[in-house]
Design a protein around this motif. Structure first.
Motif: not given
Length: 59
Positions: A42-48
Motif C-alpha cells: 500500500r502507499a504510505v499513509g493508506a492504512g486504517a
C-alpha cells in the motif's frame, strides 16, 4: 534507562540486562531490514486511521 537498569525493579543482573538489550537491538535491525527489502503493498499513509477511544465505566 536508570529505572530499567535497577536490579530491584527488573530482577536481572547488569549482564542479563545488557544481553537482553543487545538481542532486542539485533532483532529490531533485522526486522527493519526485512521490511525495507520487500515491496510495499500500500502507499504510505493508506492504512486504517486509528482512533483513541476512552471508556469510563462507573458502577
Amino acid at each position: 534507562m536508570q529505572i530499567v537498569s535497577n536490579r530491584l525493579i527488573t530482577g536481572l543482573s547488569a549482564d542479563a540486562d545488557g544481553e537482553l538489550i543487545a538481542t532486542g537491538l539485533l532483532w529490531h535491525w533485522r526486522h527493519e531490514s526485512m521490511l525495507a527489502s520487500r515491496l510495499r503493498e500500500r502507499a504510505v499513509g493508506a492504512g486504517a486511521k486509528h482512533r483513541f477511544v476512552l471508556l469510563i465505566v462507573s458502577e
